[in-house]
Design an enzyme around this catalytic site. Sequence first.
Site, PDB file in Angstrom:
ATOM      1  CG  HIS A  13      -7.583   5.489  26.556  1.00 25.38           C
ATOM      2  ND1 HIS A  13      -6.530   6.237  27.124  1.00 25.38           N
ATOM      3  CD2 HIS A  13      -8.487   5.587  27.809  1.00 25.38           C
ATOM      4  CE1 HIS A  13      -7.294   7.769  27.952  1.00 25.38           C
ATOM      5  NE2 HIS A  13      -8.058   7.439  27.813  1.00 25.38           N
ATOM      6  N   GLY A  18      -8.280   1.378  20.468  1.00 33.60           N
ATOM      7  CA  GLY A  18      -8.268   1.159  21.818  1.00 33.60           C
ATOM      8  C   GLY A  18      -8.972   1.317  22.768  1.00 33.60           C
ATOM      9  CE1 TYR A 138       1.514   3.608  11.844  1.00 31.47           C
ATOM     10  CE2 TYR A 138       0.862   1.867  10.070  1.00 31.47           C
ATOM     11  CZ  TYR A 138       0.574   2.630  11.646  1.00 31.47           C
ATOM     12  OH  TYR A 138      -0.187   1.879  11.871  1.00 31.47           O
ATOM     13  CB  THR A 166      -7.140  -6.294   7.378  1.00 34.59           C
ATOM     14  OG1 THR A 166      -7.185  -5.703   5.824  1.00 34.59           O
ATOM     15  CG2 THR A 166      -8.156  -6.593   8.484  1.00 34.59           C
ATOM     16  CG  ASN A 167      -7.513  -1.961   4.818  1.00 34.51           C
ATOM     17  OD1 ASN A 167      -6.611  -0.830   5.185  1.00 34.51           O
ATOM     18  ND2 ASN A 167      -7.250  -2.900   3.950  1.00 34.51           N
ATOM     19  NE  ARG A 249      -6.141  -0.683  -0.498  1.00 39.55           N
ATOM     20  CZ  ARG A 249      -5.444  -1.247  -1.537  1.00 39.55           C
ATOM     21  NH1 ARG A 249      -6.024  -2.618  -1.691  1.00 39.55           N
ATOM     22  NH2 ARG A 249      -4.477  -0.540  -1.424  1.00 39.55           N
ATOM     23  CG  ASP A 350      -5.480   2.951  -7.665  1.00 36.60           C
ATOM     24  OD1 ASP A 350      -6.443   3.238  -7.660  1.00 36.60           O
ATOM     25  OD2 ASP A 350      -5.429   2.389  -8.864  1.00 36.60           O
TER      26      ASP A 350
END
Length: 387
Positions: A13, A18, A138, A166-167, A249, A350
């Site tokens: 959190h 969070g 990950y 996503t990012n 991205r 990259d």
Amino acid sequence: MLNKESKIYVAGHRGLVGSAIWNNLLSRGYTNLVGRTHSELDLTDQVAVRKFFDAEQPEAVVLAAAFVGGIMANSLYRADFIMQNMKMQCNVISEAYAHNVKKLLFLGSTCIYPKNAPQPMKEDSLLTSPLEYTNEPYAIAKIAGLKMCESYNLQYGTNYIAVMPTNLYGPNDNFHLENSHVLPAMIRKVYLAKLIHEEQWDAIRQDLDKRPVEGVDGASSEGDILATLSKYGIYNNKVELWGTGTPLREFLWSEDMADASVHILLNVDFKDIIGIEQYSSVHYGASTNGAVDRDHSEGRGGAIPQLGEIRNCHINVGTGKELTIRSLSELVAKAIGFSGEIVFDASKPDGTMRKLIDVSKLHSLGWTHSVEIEDGVKKLADWYVEH
């Protein structure tokens, strides 16, 4: 269905997502929230997690806690990334089940998709070809987490939903140069390069007191500060970034992600995702209060012939829009008021060249983003300078 009095545990959190989810719930009138800092509850400690669930008995859980970082951290700490995340997920999900949690929302990442997945990436691209090497540990941990949710639902009739953002970027982001993601790292680098050029040493020292770099803080000498910052591509009116600047991205404002998460937590059930109305009757039997019927075991082992094969039940969360890292750096420079030079070191990796997700499932469930990247970069840069 959760009501305003339902006790909701938000794991993580204080983090980027969070904290935004916590604030979003509060803004909707959900005030019975529970959070623990890492020092108060180590989620990798199974006994501690069990004691926490014994004491608090939450009705819903948002699992937003994770061990995260960028390309450099993912490359250096491969064992930590898979082990720490797996421990946290296993402990929280298993205890949620043991304590009859009605609803669980698991947050993953779009790095779960193969390096060469067709773009934009649909949920069905999962496990179709190899992952991107640098963040493989990950990604595997997050795949395991979403499969845990899916498998508990199929075997035990739980209502655990996995979302793959996503990012992300936004307030309370991680700006530590050693392990931050691309956008916050870029903002801090550009900001510090501007301060060096303007010889604003008080501001530089204040920044390093807040977030030291390799033990160098505001009390360090100018020479040590400049030498350390140069390791991270920060110079007088010049910033050096990893890669060629050509990867594309997608970025989502963290408060948008929080809104999507809470929308799904409150309004979307597993049966809605798989599109099979009889799922509830198969698993929940005669249960009337929404709790799992523990004695109903037809689905154990996932053998539910009338449902067929069910997989890829997670939900992509993003904007469906993308830009190059070079274009992103230009937005950051504009937001910071940086007129210096930004160069790209093509000898550095990259990462994945493109990571755009398909958000049609999310849109079909009633949610779309509101903050565009141009506005978001300015908001985050202003937030960082202010803090």
